[in-house]
Scaffold this active site. Sequence first.
Site, PDB file in Angstrom:
ATOM      1  N   HIS A 171     -57.270 108.024  89.480  1.00  0.00           N
ATOM      2  CA  HIS A 171     -58.613 108.386  89.016  1.00  0.00           C
ATOM      3  C   HIS A 171     -58.678 109.908  88.874  1.00  0.00           C
ATOM      4  O   HIS A 171     -57.666 110.602  89.085  1.00  0.00           O
ATOM      5  CB  HIS A 171     -59.671 107.853  89.988  1.00  0.00           C
ATOM      6  CG  HIS A 171     -59.390 108.190  91.424  1.00  0.00           C
ATOM      7  ND1 HIS A 171     -59.379 109.475  91.900  1.00  0.00           N
ATOM      8  CD2 HIS A 171     -59.076 107.396  92.487  1.00  0.00           C
ATOM      9  CE1 HIS A 171     -59.104 109.468  93.184  1.00  0.00           C
ATOM     10  NE2 HIS A 171     -58.895 108.220  93.574  1.00  0.00           N
ATOM     11  N   HIS A 184     -56.993 112.186  91.368  1.00  0.00           N
ATOM     12  CA  HIS A 184     -55.552 112.400  91.181  1.00  0.00           C
ATOM     13  C   HIS A 184     -55.307 113.381  90.031  1.00  0.00           C
ATOM     14  O   HIS A 184     -54.392 114.206  90.098  1.00  0.00           O
ATOM     15  CB  HIS A 184     -54.845 111.076  90.871  1.00  0.00           C
ATOM     16  CG  HIS A 184     -54.918 110.073  91.981  1.00  0.00           C
ATOM     17  ND1 HIS A 184     -55.726 108.975  91.936  1.00  0.00           N
ATOM     18  CD2 HIS A 184     -54.280 110.021  93.183  1.00  0.00           C
ATOM     19  CE1 HIS A 184     -55.583 108.272  93.042  1.00  0.00           C
ATOM     20  NE2 HIS A 184     -54.719 108.883  93.824  1.00  0.00           N
ATOM     21  N   LYS A 222     -59.902 114.880 100.558  1.00  0.00           N
ATOM     22  CA  LYS A 222     -60.691 113.701 100.961  1.00  0.00           C
ATOM     23  C   LYS A 222     -60.031 113.024 102.155  1.00  0.00           C
ATOM     24  O   LYS A 222     -60.693 112.562 103.070  1.00  0.00           O
ATOM     25  CB  LYS A 222     -60.817 112.706  99.805  1.00  0.00           C
ATOM     26  CG  LYS A 222     -61.991 111.792 100.009  1.00  0.00           C
ATOM     27  CD  LYS A 222     -61.832 110.472  99.331  1.00  0.00           C
ATOM     28  CE  LYS A 222     -61.442 109.447 100.344  1.00  0.00           C
ATOM     29  NZ  LYS A 222     -60.557 108.437  99.936  1.00  0.00           N
TER      30      LYS A 222
END
Length: 285
Positions: free
Chosen positions: A36, A39, A151
């Site tokens: 997504h 990345h 994250k």
Amino acid sequence: MQPVLARTKEDVQTAVREWRAAGASIGFVPTMGALHEGHVALVRAARAGNDRVVVSIFVNPTQFNSASDLAAYPRSEAGDVDLLVAAGVDLVYLPAADEMYPTGFATAVEVAGISDGLCGAFRPGHFRGVATVVTKLLLQVAPDRAYFGEKDFQQLRVIQTLVQDLDIPVEVKGVATVRESDGLALSSRNLRLSPEERQVAAGLPRALFHAADRIGAGAAVPEALEEARHAILDAGFREVEYLELRSARTLAPLAGLTEPARLLAAAWVGEVRLIDNVPLAPQER
Ligand code: PAF
């Protein structure tokens, strides 16, 4: 230009050796696919800092602590490769499980301390699996720089620690979390959320940013965390696994904002476990 697709470590090493001989620097982005925009941000950072970019896609079985979680992990190899072509990647490494873990494989990398607590407490063996596969990938690809998303902040700290402890000659770069417009951190797991759960999911970053503002403004940490826990449950999450203020450097628990910190949480919406974290810095007063 189409990237080279490599399925064996020998093929990766041949390509990297040729690029190095021509004086090129190598950036590396390890992934488990289901790619997504988060990345893509890692690939962009790797493109900006290096002459050549290698991305690996390998759904690493040893970092899943339940067979059902491994089976449910989204896989989309063809779409992933198309996205990497568009992002200008030079080589995509797609090893099979027996390329990474051949019969007789017997070694594990364990990063003590920083792997304990937070996700480590709820996913036994997870960081051993991550540390082992990342060590192998870094040794196979031998990049100058490797890129990981903030994250997964505990994962980033585990990888920075193992690289330093094992003298692996690579610079580990953390890249800021990419968020949807309502604040939800991009994650491959978001694909498993129903439309209703997707609405609920935005409650996690909302509560974290609010608590971070309150703590930054001088609120007591236990009260701010308790309020955030209630806000997450009120948003529709069924369980908060952890919600903690930790040192950004050591990940030790903090009772106050005495050093650069992270507010980290894991919570379940339906059958999907989401994690997120936000940075906090002590104010100059
Ligand atoms: O963050 C991930 O996608 C994975 O944990 C990693 C770093 C590729 C190791 O399998």
